[in-house]
Design a protein around this motif. Structure first.
Motif, PDB file in Angstrom:
ATOM      1  N   LYS A 177      -6.452   9.514  -8.940  1.00 24.31           N
ATOM      2  CA  LYS A 177      -6.674   8.952  -7.616  1.00 24.31           C
ATOM      3  C   LYS A 177      -6.473  10.043  -6.571  1.00 24.31           C
ATOM      4  O   LYS A 177      -5.446  10.730  -6.571  1.00 24.31           O
ATOM      5  N   SER A 193     -13.462   5.576   4.121  1.00 24.10           N
ATOM      6  CA  SER A 193     -12.840   4.314   4.520  1.00 24.10           C
ATOM      7  C   SER A 193     -13.837   3.263   4.990  1.00 24.10           C
ATOM      8  O   SER A 193     -13.564   2.074   4.866  1.00 24.10           O
ATOM      9  N   HIS A 243       0.850  -1.188   0.000  1.00 21.96           N
ATOM     10  CA  HIS A 243       0.000   0.000   0.000  1.00 21.96           C
ATOM     11  C   HIS A 243       0.884   1.236   0.000  1.00 21.96           C
ATOM     12  O   HIS A 243       1.799   1.346   0.803  1.00 21.96           O
ATOM     13  N   THR A 244       0.601   2.144  -0.888  1.00 20.41           N
ATOM     14  CA  THR A 244       1.359   3.389  -0.905  1.00 20.41           C
ATOM     15  C   THR A 244       0.629   4.411  -0.049  1.00 20.41           C
ATOM     16  O   THR A 244      -0.593   4.493  -0.070  1.00 20.41           O
ATOM     17  N   THR A 245       1.362   5.140   0.718  1.00 25.84           N
ATOM     18  CA  THR A 245       0.756   6.158   1.558  1.00 25.84           C
ATOM     19  C   THR A 245       1.253   7.516   1.113  1.00 25.84           C
ATOM     20  O   THR A 245       2.366   7.663   0.628  1.00 25.84           O
ATOM     21  N   SER A 246       0.412   8.504   1.297  1.00 24.07           N
ATOM     22  CA  SER A 246       0.795   9.875   0.981  1.00 24.07           C
ATOM     23  C   SER A 246       1.326  10.529   2.243  1.00 24.07           C
ATOM     24  O   SER A 246       0.810  10.282   3.332  1.00 24.07           O
ATOM     25  N   ARG A 276     -13.319  11.476   5.600  1.00 26.06           N
ATOM     26  CA  ARG A 276     -12.390  10.371   5.848  1.00 26.06           C
ATOM     27  C   ARG A 276     -13.127   9.121   6.330  1.00 26.06           C
ATOM     28  O   ARG A 276     -12.857   8.018   5.878  1.00 26.06           O
ATOM     29  N   ASP A 285      -4.008  16.325  -1.058  1.00 28.82           N
ATOM     30  CA  ASP A 285      -5.354  16.206  -1.622  1.00 28.82           C
ATOM     31  C   ASP A 285      -6.430  16.597  -0.612  1.00 28.82           C
ATOM     32  O   ASP A 285      -7.416  17.237  -0.969  1.00 28.82           O
ATOM     33  N   GLU A 286      -6.241  16.234   0.640  1.00 26.68           N
ATOM     34  CA  GLU A 286      -7.217  16.624   1.661  1.00 26.68           C
ATOM     35  C   GLU A 286      -7.230  18.136   1.849  1.00 26.68           C
ATOM     36  O   GLU A 286      -8.292  18.738   2.042  1.00 26.68           O
ATOM     37  N   ARG A 292      -5.841  10.981  -2.756  1.00 23.16           N
ATOM     38  CA  ARG A 292      -5.230  10.338  -1.584  1.00 23.16           C
ATOM     39  C   ARG A 292      -5.768  10.948  -0.292  1.00 23.16           C
ATOM     40  O   ARG A 292      -5.694  12.154  -0.089  1.00 23.16           O
ATOM     41  N   THR A 299      -3.148  15.093   3.909  1.00 27.25           N
ATOM     42  CA  THR A 299      -2.449  14.952   2.646  1.00 27.25           C
ATOM     43  C   THR A 299      -2.687  16.228   1.832  1.00 27.25           C
ATOM     44  O   THR A 299      -3.584  17.019   2.141  1.00 27.25           O
TER      45      THR A 299
END
Length: 137
Positions: free
Chosen positions: A73, A32, A5-8, A28, A87-88, A75, A85
């Motif tokens: 995508k 999820s 899994h890649t995390t930002s 969030r 994006d957030e 994040r 992030t």
């Protein structure tokens, strides 16, 4: 061992304003755990009282519109993360300002304004809630 899994990175601090932090936490949580997450509903009910359904419906609409119009995508950090992030940060900026350059950076498509409109409606409800509660904004 590398994770699959890649995390930002959490480049940004959480929003200082309560209504923005609430909006981010709702997004969030529902991202999820699903749009009908009971903890998100309880959070909205606890904060918004009798108007919790409107807050949830607007959050859901914003999430769906953002997800369907984005060409990339987006994040998000886990619900309990202590930062945001990039994006957030753009999501919070979008539901606060509705600027087209923010929409373009977030979705790679500034022409589709559906997410902008639902984001502005969600942000307006969050600001109205903050006003009713006497929160600083």
């Amino acid at each position: 061992m590398a994770s699959k899994h890649t995390t930002s990175p959490l480049d940004l601090p959480l929003p200082a304003l309560r209504h923005q932090a609430l909006g981010l936490l709702l997004i969030r949580r529902m991202t999820s755990h699903g749009q009908h997450d009971t903890r998100a509903a309880m959070l909205a009910m606890d904060v918004a009282g009798a108007r919790f359904r409107k807050l949830l419906v607007l959050a859901r609409a914003f999430m769906v519109d953002l997800g369907t119009t984005s060409r990339r995508k987006i994040r998000l950090a886990p619900f309990c993360a202590g930062g945001m992030t990039r994006d957030e940060g753009l999501i919070v900026d979008l539901f606060e300002s509705g600027r087209l350059d923010v929409l373009a950076a977030l979705t790679d498509d500034a022409r589709s304004i559906t997410a902008r409109e639902s984001g502005l409606a969600f942000g307006a409800e969050l600001r109205d809630l903050a006003c009713r509660k006497g929160w600083k904004f």
